[in-house]
Motif scaffolding. Structure first.
Motif, PDB file in Angstrom:
ATOM      1  N   GLY A 144      42.889  41.529  37.800  1.00 44.97           N
ATOM      2  CA  GLY A 144      41.418  41.434  38.461  1.00 44.97           C
ATOM      3  C   GLY A 144      41.155  41.170  39.809  1.00 44.97           C
ATOM      4  N   HIS A 145      40.230  40.505  39.712  1.00 47.10           N
ATOM      5  CA  HIS A 145      40.858  39.859  41.342  1.00 47.10           C
ATOM      6  C   HIS A 145      40.672  38.302  41.671  1.00 47.10           C
ATOM      7  CE1 HIS A 145      37.258  42.152  42.379  1.00 47.10           C
ATOM      8  NE2 HIS A 145      36.388  40.822  43.012  1.00 47.10           N
ATOM      9  N   VAL A 146      40.442  37.846  42.368  1.00 41.00           N
ATOM     10  CA  VAL A 146      40.581  36.810  42.559  1.00 41.00           C
ATOM     11  C   VAL A 146      39.111  36.348  44.393  1.00 41.00           C
ATOM     12  CG1 VAL A 146      41.662  34.483  43.271  1.00 41.00           C
ATOM     13  CG2 VAL A 146      42.227  35.388  40.924  1.00 41.00           C
ATOM     14  N   VAL A 147      38.365  35.533  43.957  1.00 37.29           N
ATOM     15  CA  VAL A 147      37.499  35.494  45.162  1.00 37.29           C
ATOM     16  C   VAL A 147      37.633  33.671  45.453  1.00 37.29           C
ATOM     17  CG1 VAL A 147      35.715  35.985  46.222  1.00 37.29           C
ATOM     18  CG2 VAL A 147      36.568  37.397  44.699  1.00 37.29           C
ATOM     19  N   LEU A 148      38.235  33.492  46.626  1.00 29.95           N
ATOM     20  CA  LEU A 148      38.545  32.602  47.017  1.00 29.95           C
ATOM     21  C   LEU A 148      37.555  31.684  48.440  1.00 29.95           C
ATOM     22  CD1 LEU A 148      42.355  32.391  46.960  1.00 29.95           C
ATOM     23  CD2 LEU A 148      40.884  31.426  45.396  1.00 29.95           C
ATOM     24  N   HIS A 187      40.874  48.052  44.416  1.00 30.65           N
ATOM     25  CA  HIS A 187      40.152  47.903  45.408  1.00 30.65           C
ATOM     26  C   HIS A 187      40.935  46.378  46.056  1.00 30.65           C
ATOM     27  CE1 HIS A 187      37.088  46.481  48.154  1.00 30.65           C
ATOM     28  NE2 HIS A 187      37.487  47.627  48.644  1.00 30.65           N
ATOM     29  N   HIS A 188      40.680  45.363  45.559  1.00 26.61           N
ATOM     30  CA  HIS A 188      40.705  44.405  45.845  1.00 26.61           C
ATOM     31  C   HIS A 188      41.919  43.382  44.486  1.00 26.61           C
ATOM     32  CE1 HIS A 188      36.581  42.853  45.233  1.00 26.61           C
ATOM     33  NE2 HIS A 188      37.052  42.351  45.063  1.00 26.61           N
ATOM     34  N   SER A 189      42.800  42.403  45.017  1.00 23.58           N
ATOM     35  CA  SER A 189      43.330  41.808  44.435  1.00 23.58           C
ATOM     36  C   SER A 189      43.469  40.465  44.346  1.00 23.58           C
ATOM     37  CB  SER A 189      44.793  41.499  43.721  1.00 23.58           C
ATOM     38  OG  SER A 189      45.319  43.399  43.058  1.00 23.58           O
ATOM     39  N   HIS A 202      35.030  31.250  44.025  1.00 23.83           N
ATOM     40  CA  HIS A 202      34.351  31.687  43.239  1.00 23.83           C
ATOM     41  C   HIS A 202      34.506  32.030  41.863  1.00 23.83           C
ATOM     42  CE1 HIS A 202      31.103  34.197  43.202  1.00 23.83           C
ATOM     43  NE2 HIS A 202      30.442  33.204  43.733  1.00 23.83           N
ATOM     44  N   HIS A 203      35.685  33.153  41.727  1.00 26.77           N
ATOM     45  CA  HIS A 203      35.307  33.790  40.635  1.00 26.77           C
ATOM     46  C   HIS A 203      36.408  34.940  40.441  1.00 26.77           C
ATOM     47  CE1 HIS A 203      33.673  37.388  42.746  1.00 26.77           C
ATOM     48  NE2 HIS A 203      34.023  38.166  42.643  1.00 26.77           N
ATOM     49  N   LEU A 204      36.981  34.813  39.071  1.00 26.25           N
ATOM     50  CA  LEU A 204      37.606  35.818  38.786  1.00 26.25           C
ATOM     51  C   LEU A 204      37.675  37.078  38.267  1.00 26.25           C
ATOM     52  CD1 LEU A 204      40.813  36.465  37.732  1.00 26.25           C
ATOM     53  CD2 LEU A 204      40.637  35.168  35.207  1.00 26.25           C
ATOM     54  N   MET A 205      37.579  38.135  38.613  1.00 26.72           N
ATOM     55  CA  MET A 205      36.940  39.083  37.816  1.00 26.72           C
ATOM     56  C   MET A 205      37.936  39.855  37.153  1.00 26.72           C
ATOM     57  SD  MET A 205      36.871  43.375  37.599  1.00 26.72           S
ATOM     58  CE  MET A 205      37.980  43.416  38.596  1.00 26.72           C
ATOM     59  N   LEU A 206      37.441  40.388  35.775  1.00 20.50           N
ATOM     60  CA  LEU A 206      37.777  41.016  34.733  1.00 20.50           C
ATOM     61  C   LEU A 206      36.923  41.955  34.706  1.00 20.50           C
ATOM     62  CD1 LEU A 206      38.270  38.559  32.157  1.00 20.50           C
ATOM     63  CD2 LEU A 206      39.557  39.298  33.692  1.00 20.50           C
ATOM     64  N   PHE A 243      28.179  41.874  36.370  1.00 24.28           N
ATOM     65  CA  PHE A 243      27.508  40.652  37.429  1.00 24.28           C
ATOM     66  C   PHE A 243      28.383  39.728  36.757  1.00 24.28           C
ATOM     67  CE2 PHE A 243      28.586  40.758  32.802  1.00 24.28           C
ATOM     68  CZ  PHE A 243      27.889  39.552  31.648  1.00 24.28           C
ATOM     69  N   TYR A 244      27.746  38.869  36.886  1.00 28.31           N
ATOM     70  CA  TYR A 244      28.706  37.141  37.506  1.00 28.31           C
ATOM     71  C   TYR A 244      28.395  36.390  35.835  1.00 28.31           C
ATOM     72  CZ  TYR A 244      30.446  38.715  41.476  1.00 28.31           C
ATOM     73  OH  TYR A 244      30.638  39.423  42.215  1.00 28.31           O
ATOM     74  N   VAL A 245      28.759  35.732  34.983  1.00 25.59           N
ATOM     75  CA  VAL A 245      28.590  34.527  34.833  1.00 25.59           C
ATOM     76  C   VAL A 245      29.600  32.878  34.827  1.00 25.59           C
ATOM     77  CG1 VAL A 245      30.143  35.389  32.404  1.00 25.59           C
ATOM     78  CG2 VAL A 245      28.591  33.954  32.352  1.00 25.59           C
ATOM     79  N   ILE A 253      32.879  34.193  36.441  1.00 27.74           N
ATOM     80  CA  ILE A 253      33.163  35.221  36.090  1.00 27.74           C
ATOM     81  C   ILE A 253      32.334  36.780  36.141  1.00 27.74           C
ATOM     82  CG2 ILE A 253      34.868  36.911  34.476  1.00 27.74           C
ATOM     83  CD1 ILE A 253      35.849  34.469  33.097  1.00 27.74           C
ATOM     84  N   GLU A 254      33.546  37.681  37.338  1.00 31.04           N
ATOM     85  CA  GLU A 254      32.379  39.164  37.919  1.00 31.04           C
ATOM     86  C   GLU A 254      33.416  39.868  36.265  1.00 31.04           C
ATOM     87  OE1 GLU A 254      33.370  40.947  40.976  1.00 31.04           O
ATOM     88  OE2 GLU A 254      32.363  42.516  40.940  1.00 31.04           O
ATOM     89  N   TYR A 255      32.333  40.152  35.517  1.00 26.71           N
ATOM     90  CA  TYR A 255      32.269  41.028  34.032  1.00 26.71           C
ATOM     91  C   TYR A 255      31.892  42.580  34.563  1.00 26.71           C
ATOM     92  CZ  TYR A 255      33.570  41.762  29.195  1.00 26.71           C
ATOM     93  OH  TYR A 255      33.571  42.058  28.342  1.00 26.71           O
TER      94      TYR A 255
HETATM   95 FE   LIG Z   1      34.655  40.087  42.808  1.00 21.43          FE
END
Ligand SMILES: [Fe+2]
Length: 299
Positions: A144-148, A187-189, A202-206, A243-245, A253-255
């Motif tokens: 997925g992706h990580v946002v720092l 698109h982004h990792s 901030h988040h991990l996207m799945l 959405f973000y939980v 986690i961005e789902y």
């Molecule tokens: Fe994201």
């Protein structure tokens, strides 16, 4: 150098809350427990991709990146050392814990630990989601992706493009200043949000395989009073509907569903946006402050 985001590890005092949250809300599978008390979570046929380690405080412990094999790993070590980084070799015990054939690790100028590995252990046709759902989109696009959170976007961009070889996808210059980077068709990792003087996660996207999976997860969060940090919305740049939980460990986690693919990297045109979302992604009034964040101390 890097082919995909392979796995991510977190530290947390709240490990015990993860199996229920991961299985019944996110639809992840809990892997067999290891010898270290960590909770390992499966997203696909890989042995594990998200690990929550027992610790006193919440933190991002490491970001695991895939390289294509032993020769690319050695080439990566050479490149990192040429840039003056100290690279440590993972021993057989660490490789076993991460379920990879071989790995190395280093700490970047912002204090984040990165692990480079090849041979993530995979058991074809073995993934069983924790609840009924369509499954997660991984494959060549990775976890997925990580946002720092980053104190200095320009310096971070230089490091991650010149040293790690990531490619700039686009940027958002609106209320927030954001940069997005790819290493495959996703698109982004990795992405950064600028927070002067601070650093964090901030988040991990799945990404899930069906929009219904997103809606069902949102219903489950609302039924169980699990904090939503950003409501349903549609991103401008990667076109993700998500959405973000808030997780039990202080990060989000961005789902999401429906992410854009970089199908022709050679001809990719770097975009620019003045908002992160076409619609939605609103913060509820009672939303917790996002992510794990702390003052940046130069290395
Ligand atoms: Fe994201």
């Amino acid at each position: 150098m890097i082919t995909s985001l392979s796995y991510v590890g977190f530290n947390s005092p709240n490990v015990a809350a993860w199996p229920e949250f991961a299985q019944s809300v996110l639809g992840l599978e809990v892997a067999e427990p290891g010898p270290d008390g960590a909770v390992r979570l499966r997203v696909d046929d890989a042995a594990a991709r998200i690990t929550i380690h027992p610790a006193d405080t919440n933190d991002l412990a490491y970001i695991g990146w895939s390289v294509a094999g032993p020769a690319p790993l050695e080439a990566a070590v050479g490149e990192l050392e040429r840039h003056g980084l100290r690279v440590d070799r993972g021993d057989a015990q660490l490789a076993q814990l991460r379920a990879v054939a071989d790995l190395v690790w280093f700490t970047d100028p912002f204090g984040f630990r990165h692990e480079l590995s090849w041979g993530l252990l995979t058991r074809p046709s073995s993934f069983r989601p924790g609840r009924s759902m369509s499954g997660f989109v991984t494959g060549a696009g990775g976890l997925g992706h990580v946002v720092l959170f980053m104190p200095d976007l320009e310096r971070a961009e230089r490091f991650y493009t010149e040293v790690l070889g990531l490619s700039l996808s686009d940027r958002v210059e609106g209320g927030m200043h954001l940069r997005f980077f790819h290493c495959n068709q996703r698109h982004h990792s990795l992405a950064f949000a600028a927070v002067p003087g601070m650093v964090g996660m901030h988040h991990l996207m799945l990404e899930v395989a069906s929009l219904d999976d997103v809606g069902i997860a949102l219903d489950l969060c609302q039924e169980r009073d699990i904090p939503i940090s950003m409501g349903l919305g549609h991103h401008t740049n990667d076109r993700m509907t998500s959405f973000y939980v808030r997780t039990p460990s202080g990060f989000e986690i961005e789902y999401g569903w429906g992410g854009l693919l970089v199908d022709d990297d050679e001809n990719w045109v770097v975009g620019s946006y003045d908002s992160g979302s076409v619609w939605g992604h609103k913060r509820p009034a009672n939303a917790p402050p996002p992510g794990i964040i702390r003052p940046f101390k130069p290395q």
